[in-house]
Design a protein around this motif. Structure first.
Motif, short mmCIF file in Angstrom:
data_model
loop_
_atom_site.label_atom_id
_atom_site.label_comp_id
_atom_site.label_asym_id
_atom_site.label_seq_id
_atom_site.Cartn_x
_atom_site.Cartn_y
_atom_site.Cartn_z
N ARG A 378 0.83 -1.20 0.00
CA ARG A 378 0.00 0.00 0.00
C ARG A 378 0.87 1.27 0.00
N THR A 379 0.30 2.31 -0.58
CA THR A 379 0.96 3.61 -0.63
C THR A 379 0.05 4.65 -0.01
N GLY A 380 0.64 5.52 0.80
CA GLY A 380 -0.15 6.52 1.50
C GLY A 380 -0.49 7.71 0.63
N PRO A 381 -1.33 8.60 1.14
CA PRO A 381 -1.71 9.80 0.39
C PRO A 381 -0.51 10.64 -0.03
N ASP A 382 0.59 10.54 0.71
CA ASP A 382 1.79 11.30 0.37
C ASP A 382 2.68 10.56 -0.62
N GLY A 383 2.22 9.40 -1.09
CA GLY A 383 3.00 8.63 -2.05
C GLY A 383 4.05 7.73 -1.44
N ARG A 384 4.14 7.73 -0.13
CA ARG A 384 5.17 6.92 0.54
C ARG A 384 4.65 5.50 0.76
N PRO A 385 5.42 4.50 0.37
CA PRO A 385 4.99 3.11 0.59
C PRO A 385 4.81 2.83 2.08
N LEU A 386 3.81 2.03 2.38
CA LEU A 386 3.57 1.62 3.76
C LEU A 386 4.42 0.39 4.06
N THR A 387 5.71 0.62 4.19
CA THR A 387 6.67 -0.44 4.51
C THR A 387 7.30 -0.11 5.85
N LEU A 388 7.21 -1.06 6.77
CA LEU A 388 7.59 -0.83 8.15
C LEU A 388 8.77 -1.71 8.56
N ARG A 389 9.64 -1.13 9.37
CA ARG A 389 10.74 -1.90 9.95
C ARG A 389 10.21 -2.69 11.15
N ILE A 413 -2.20 -7.94 4.35
CA ILE A 413 -3.11 -6.79 4.29
C ILE A 413 -2.48 -5.64 3.51
N GLY A 414 -1.35 -5.91 2.87
CA GLY A 414 -0.74 -4.90 2.03
C GLY A 414 0.26 -4.01 2.72
N VAL A 415 0.71 -4.40 3.88
CA VAL A 415 1.73 -3.64 4.61
C VAL A 415 3.08 -4.33 4.40
N GLY A 416 4.00 -3.63 3.79
CA GLY A 416 5.32 -4.20 3.61
C GLY A 416 6.10 -4.16 4.91
N VAL A 417 6.91 -5.15 5.14
CA VAL A 417 7.72 -5.18 6.36
C VAL A 417 9.14 -5.62 6.01
N THR A 418 10.09 -5.12 6.77
CA THR A 418 11.47 -5.58 6.70
C THR A 418 11.85 -6.14 8.06
N PRO A 419 11.57 -7.44 8.28
CA PRO A 419 11.85 -8.04 9.59
C PRO A 419 13.35 -8.22 9.80
N GLN A 420 13.76 -8.02 11.02
CA GLN A 420 15.18 -8.18 11.33
C GLN A 420 15.35 -8.60 12.78
N ILE A 421 16.08 -9.67 12.97
CA ILE A 421 16.50 -10.09 14.30
C ILE A 421 17.83 -9.44 14.60
N MET A 422 17.92 -8.79 15.76
CA MET A 422 19.13 -8.06 16.14
C MET A 422 19.65 -8.56 17.47
N SER A 423 20.85 -8.15 17.78
CA SER A 423 21.33 -8.36 19.14
C SER A 423 20.54 -7.46 20.07
N SER A 424 20.55 -7.79 21.33
CA SER A 424 19.81 -6.97 22.28
C SER A 424 20.34 -5.54 22.31
N ASN A 425 21.64 -5.37 22.13
CA ASN A 425 22.20 -4.02 22.13
C ASN A 425 21.71 -3.21 20.94
#
Length: 599
Positions: A378-389, A413-425
């Motif tokens: 999905r893309t918002g009214p401002d043209g920015r993709p709805l992709t979440l970290r 539901i059309g929300v892009g995500v960039t999943p990432q497992i990180m160290s606790s720090n």
């Protein structure tokens, strides 16, 4: 980074392979010489041994072993005396007078009311001392040592949680010379640490260990073991391997697969504890800092729209998380107070509850103006993709699988995500700076809800105490009202309304309340006291009861054979050693707080 799925079979297979291979992440710390040592595995860093700074769950466990509070919570979750043996309130409820017991610090110096006044005064007046517990004294007007055994606390308004203030009292004769470094000291510059708890820190190995020894002057009586060793493992797989090999004696945060795999092992005891933590998905609101009003964080602007937040919630299937990720050792969550404290929990009404409903989620996003693009995102009214970290820490072994599920639900539901497992720090850096969109998080909750509720206030935003960065003046007003509500029935209703407001605003997505899965060497140790006593946890308590009650099986059997009490035979020494790897040990990290590890 680990991207391993922990289904039952996969987890068991991985565990078996790790055991056979000797696996990575196995600690090689040497236990203290002589005596009986209880060794406890840790998979979390310790941020500091400075009680003014330490906030990680691992660190606060050590602090509670080292420094006694004025009052504390017992195994039954009720308030009981700590350094204060008695107390009384003024008729107007504004002044509380505490009688300090006749006790000594571990170096033999008497514990006095001046130590209490010094500790609280630092918290009230010294910004560098406020990182861990400053929010607990914001309603305090004055703390005065009337004489050596009497201290008076005056508050600005009545404070219902006054007896549940979870603050370690430090010795003035030690810390008065460290005021200039109070926010940066590691707490281990001079060993042994002078403390008042059942154990005291006596040494550490850089990057490997911290050692606490039994406090012979502990006012409740000397602990029953000679030593306690917390061993740092890279992950829980390696910790369970260490348990089976006999390298450690107590492991927490097992995955369901690991926990089930230990069933039937005669050398291993298991504990499925009612936990005081909740698991949530933080949604970064990017509200201005409550400290200076400056912009805070870089969360996706779509998250400021409640329709988007509700859509994300509708996308999540909490029941699937319970059954498929937690394998039944959990229950869906709605409020930030876990079920272990039933007087303060919140359950939404039928009309209020948001369930797993992808169609409703899509409709909400449509309504908010986020339309599907050619690639399905999905893309918002401002043209920015709805992709979440979407980030999570690697110290929780079920997080990789949880992220896989979440990514699938959000993508649907059309929300892009960039999943990432990180160290606790790394998660720490991202969440404290507000540089994330969604983060898997969780907090421990004390029996009195005041501190947890305070984390959602506007003033907390931008501080290490903040949760999601939520800010609602109406909520803040209710928080102040509940704080002053002496009538508990009235206060419970206010707390319920506060949690209802958080739920309606989707301050975060409270996902689950998970059981704490623990395992220990039952052939070596017994007597672990859980909190609460009926089905509670051994580790991560609001107190030290789990460790303080532990004793060797051999001594217990000897006592039984002689007809004497086990405690009388075993009573001697309990020491604790915290052994940590990874080079991140004991770094004084002011304002670097991994919410997933937070107390």
């Amino acid at each position: 980074m680990r991207r391993v799925s922990f289904g039952t079979c996969a987890g068991a297979a991985l565990l078996a392979a790790t055991i056979a291979a000797g696996g990575p992440g196995v600690a090689h710390a040497q236990p203290p010489p002589g005596g009986t040592t209880l060794r406890v595995a840790l998979t979390q860093d310790i941020d500091s041994l400075n009680p003014f700074v330490a906030v990680f769950l691992s660190s606060t466990q050590v602090m509670r072993l080292t420094y006694e509070n004025l009052t504390m919570v017992g195994p039954d979750n009720a308030v009981q005396p700590g350094l204060a043996e008695s107390w009384e309130s003024s008729p107007d409820g504004l002044t509380w007078t505490f009688r300090i017991r006749d006790a000594q610090w571990s170096d033999g110096t008497p514990i006095t009311a001046r130590d209490v006044a010094f500790t609280y005064t630092q918290l009230m007046t010294n910004p560098a001392a406020q990182d861990a517990n400053g929010s607990a004294v914001t309603n305090f007007a004055a703390v005065t040592a009337i004489d050596d055994r009497t201290v008076a606390i005056t508050t600005k308004q009545p404070q219902a949680s006054i007896l549940a203030t979870d603050i370690p009292i430090v010795p003035e004769h030690v810390w008065s010379s460290r005021v200039a470094q109070i926010g940066t000291a590691t707490g281990a510059e001079e060993l042994p640490v002078v403390g008042s708890g059942p154990y005291i820190v006596t040494g550490h190995q850089e990057g490997q260990s911290v050692t606490l020894s039994a406090n012979n002057r502990f006012w409740r009586g000397r602990p029953l073991l000679d030593s306690l060793q917390f061993v740092r493992y890279e992950n829980v797989d390696a910790a369970v391997q260490g348990l089976l090999k006999g390298d450690v004696d107590l492991v927490r945060d097992l995955t369901p697969a690991q926990f089930d795999s230990l069933d039937g092992n005669p050398a291993i005891g298991r504990n499925e504890g009612r936990n005081r933590r909740y698991t949530e998905l933080l949604l970064n609101w990017s509200h201005p800092s409550g400290v200076d009003g400056q912009p805070f964080g870089d969360g996706h602007p779509a998250l400021r729209d409640v329709r988007v937040r509700k859509a994300l919630h509708h996308a999540v299937d909490a029941g699937a998380v319970v059954e498929r990720v937690k394998q039944g050792y959990s229950e869906p969550g709605y409020g930030i107070i876990p079920p272990v404290y039933p007087d303060w929990t919140f359950t939404p009404s039928d009309g209020q509850r948001r369930g797993h409903d992808p169609a409703r989620a899509r409709a909400l996003l449509d309504e908010a103006g986020y339309r599907p693009g050619p690639d399905g995102v999905r893309t918002g009214p401002d043209g920015r993709p709805l992709t979440l970290r979407l980030i999570a820490g690697n110290q929780v072994p079920t997080n990789p699988q949880l992220l896989e599920f979440l990514a699938g639900w959000f993508t649907a539901i059309g929300v892009g995500v960039t999943p990432q497992i990180m160290s606790s720090n790394q998660v720490d850096d991202a969440t404290v700076a507000g540089n994330f969109d969604i983060a898997v998080s969780g907090w421990s909750v004390n029996p009195d809800p005041d501190a947890t509720l305070g984390q959602q206030t506007c003033a907390a935003n931008g501080t290490s105490e903040s949760d999601s960065g939520y800010c609602n003046p109406a909520y803040d007003q209710l928080h102040a009202t509940q704080q002053a509500a002496i009538d508990e029935t009235e206060r419970r209703e206010i707390v319920r309304r506060m949690q209802s407001m958080l739920y309606d605003d989707v301050h975060a997505i409270v996902l689950t309340h998970d059981a704490m899965l623990e395992a220990y060497r039952a052939d070596r140790f017994t007597g672990f006291v859980t909190q609460p006593e009926d089905g509670g946890v051994i580790t991560g308590q609001t107190g030290y009861w789990g460790y303080y009650g532990a004793r060797p099986v051999a001594a217990d059997q000897a006592a039984a054979g002689s007809g004497g009490g086990a405690a009388g035979v075993v009573a001697g020494v309990l020491a604790a050693v915290v052994v940590l790897g990874g080079g991140a040990f004991l770094v004084a990290r002011n304002r670097r707080r991994s919410r997933d590890e937070r107390e």
